[in-house]
Structure formats: structure tokens, C-alpha cells
Write an enzyme that holds these catalytic residues in place. Structure first.
Site, PDB file in Angstrom:
ATOM      1  N   ASP A 126       0.860  -1.177   0.000  1.00 43.18           N
ATOM      2  CA  ASP A 126       0.000   0.000   0.000  1.00 43.18           C
ATOM      3  C   ASP A 126       0.899   1.231   0.000  1.00 43.18           C
ATOM      4  OD1 ASP A 126      -1.779   2.084   0.550  1.00 43.18           O
ATOM      5  OD2 ASP A 126      -3.009   0.861   1.885  1.00 43.18           O
ATOM      6  N   TYR A 141      -8.383  14.951  -7.221  1.00 48.41           N
ATOM      7  CA  TYR A 141      -7.499  14.249  -8.156  1.00 48.41           C
ATOM      8  C   TYR A 141      -6.681  15.241  -8.979  1.00 48.41           C
ATOM      9  CZ  TYR A 141      -6.192  11.383 -12.226  1.00 48.41           C
ATOM     10  OH  TYR A 141      -5.508  10.754 -13.239  1.00 48.41           O
ATOM     11  N   LYS A 172      -2.554  15.840  -9.146  1.00 53.06           N
ATOM     12  CA  LYS A 172      -1.743  15.745 -10.351  1.00 53.06           C
ATOM     13  C   LYS A 172      -0.974  17.043 -10.619  1.00 53.06           C
ATOM     14  CE  LYS A 172      -2.658  11.507 -11.332  1.00 53.06           C
ATOM     15  NZ  LYS A 172      -1.613  10.471 -11.233  1.00 53.06           N
ATOM     16  N   THR A 191      -9.390   2.917 -19.849  1.00 50.48           N
ATOM     17  CA  THR A 191      -9.004   2.023 -18.766  1.00 50.48           C
ATOM     18  C   THR A 191     -10.252   1.631 -17.965  1.00 50.48           C
ATOM     19  OG1 THR A 191      -8.683   3.845 -17.210  1.00 50.48           O
ATOM     20  CG2 THR A 191      -6.765   3.183 -18.552  1.00 50.48           C
TER      21      THR A 191
END
Length: 242
Positions: A53, A141, A145, A176
Site C-alpha cells: 500500500d 485528483y 496531479k 481504462t
């Protein structure tokens, strides 16, 4: 270009169990590298599968302890949640940053000392087109990034004297499981997919293999004078965000 241009090198790829990470692992292996995949579950199509992890200092240290020197490090693992700035729970913000950004730092802390001793290496961090645009549906997110891109530039400068190159890849929509899951959450998944395709002037979604080819170039000696750069691979989406 040699078919075995990564021959004799060891590459560690996170997120290697699926999606872009799996494609990079497979492409590097085809180019002759010994590929070690690190993920929450064992990765297929690698020479060695590590389970850890990335949130855990001890877990990452234990997984990498017996690995030896790594010539190429690719951090493709990432997590995300759907939500805006204030409707995303602070715990989710912290968790995403922990995996996507601090995970990269944990990996570099273990890989860079050995790279220095060997006289160099290549580090690739996966960013996103969302790092450079307002993204209300993926606020945490996108922020993570953007942090990855800042980390890329700083690490590249810090490690340049050691012959270690650090670059980032910033894809747009890549086909994906994670992207398909986002379409499936829409009221009309087919329409959601079609609308997303239209955001890319080249008229299709990216494929994991597209990103893997760019990763191979950046990991190889063909890019030996490239460091500290963010490399978009987006079907033209950043030319006209729509």
C-alpha cells in the site's frame, strides 16, 4: 531503436496490475527490462510482483528492501473520487494526496540513493491533463496531479547532477477500467463515452499502449537530454479544451 533497448535494466512500475501501469510494465518487459510490478494485488505479466500500500512508509520500505537497485521508476498508481472542492470530504483529499503524491516521494526515497550509486536512472510520474485545467468533478485528483507536476520539476533539478532524469506524462482520457467505471455511473453510459471522445480532436480515446510507448521513450537512452518536462499525450485535447 533496438527491440531490447532496456535490456539489463530493472524497472519498478506501480499500478502494474491494470490499466496504464500494466501496459507500461508489458511494454518495458518486451523491450528487455526486468520488470517489478507493485500494486495492491499481484500484477500479471511482470518478472516479480510486489504487493504494498503506497500509503504506508513501512509497507513501501518492506516491499523494496530486497529489490536491489532500480534503473527505472514509474509511478502510475493513483486513486480518485468524484466531487468538487467542498463536497469532497477532507479525508478523501488527504487519501488521494497520500497515494498519488506522497506515494511518489516514498518510492523515490528508496530508489534514488541506489540510482545515485549506479550513476543515474530515469523516473516517470503519471500526471493528467486535469492538472492544468479547472476540474470541478475531480477536484482532489486534479490538485494531486498538479502537485505531481511540481514535484517532477523540483526532483529533476535536485537529481540532475546525479544523472537521474525525472519526467511526467500527462494523458487525457485513456480507455481504462477506471474511465469505463466513470461512464457507467452516468445516466446514459454510451452518451457519456461519445461526449468524452468529442473532447479529443483526433476523434478517439487514448489506449494504455499509447502511453506505454511514450513511457518507453522517456525511460530509454533516446531521451537522455530530457528532464523536468511534462509530456502531454492527449489526442489534442489540450489544444482546445471542450
Amino acid at each position: 531503436m533496438s527491440d531490447m533497448e532496456l535490456g539489463g535494466r530493472t524497472a519498478l512500475v506501480t499500478g502494474a496490475a491494470s490499466g496504464i501501469g500494466a501496459a507500461i510494465a508489458g511494454r518495458f518487459r518486451a523491450a528487455g527490462a526486468r520488470v517489478v510490478g507493485l500494486d495492491l494485488r499481484p500484477a500479471a505479466n511482470v518478472d516479480e510482483a510486489l504487493v504494498a500500500d503506497l500509503r504506508s512508509d513501512a509497507g513501501v520500505a518492506e516491499a523494496m528492501a530486497g529489490l536491489g537497485a532500480v534503473d527505472i521508476l514509474v509511478h502510475a498508481a493513483a486513486i480518485s473520487v468524484h466531487g468538487g472542492v467542498i463536497d469532497t470530504d477532507p479525508a478523501a483529499w488527504a487519501d488521494i494526496h497520500d497515494v498519488n503524491v506522497i506515494g511518489a516521494v516514498r518510492l523515490m526515497r528508496h530508489a534514488v540513493p541506489a540510482m545515485r550509486k549506479r550513476g543515474g536512472g530515469s523516473i516517470l510520474l503519471l500526471s493528467s491533463i486535469n492538472a492544468g485545467f479547472a476540474t470541478p468533478t475531480l477536484a482532489a485528483y486534479a490538485a494531486s496531479k498538479a502537485a505531481i507536476e511540481s514535484l517532477t520539476r523540483t526532483a529533476a533539478l535536485e537529481f540532475a547532477a546525479d544523472g537521474i532524469r525525472v519526467n511526467a506524462i500527462a494523458p487525457a482520457s485513456v480507455d481504462t477500467p477506471l474511465l469505463r467505471d466513470s461512464f457507467d455511473r452516468a445516466e446514459d453510459p454510451a452518451a457519456a463515452r461519445a461526449a468524452n471522445v468529442l473532447r479529443h480532436p483526433l476523434g478517439r480515446l487514448g489506449m494504455p499502449g499509447d502511453v506505454a510507448e511514450l513511457a518507453l521513450f522517456l525511460a530509454s537512452d533516446r531521451s537522455s537530454w530530457i528532464t523536468g518536462a511534462i509530456h502531454p499525450i492527449d489526442g489534442g485535447a489540450s489544444v482546445t479544451r471542450r
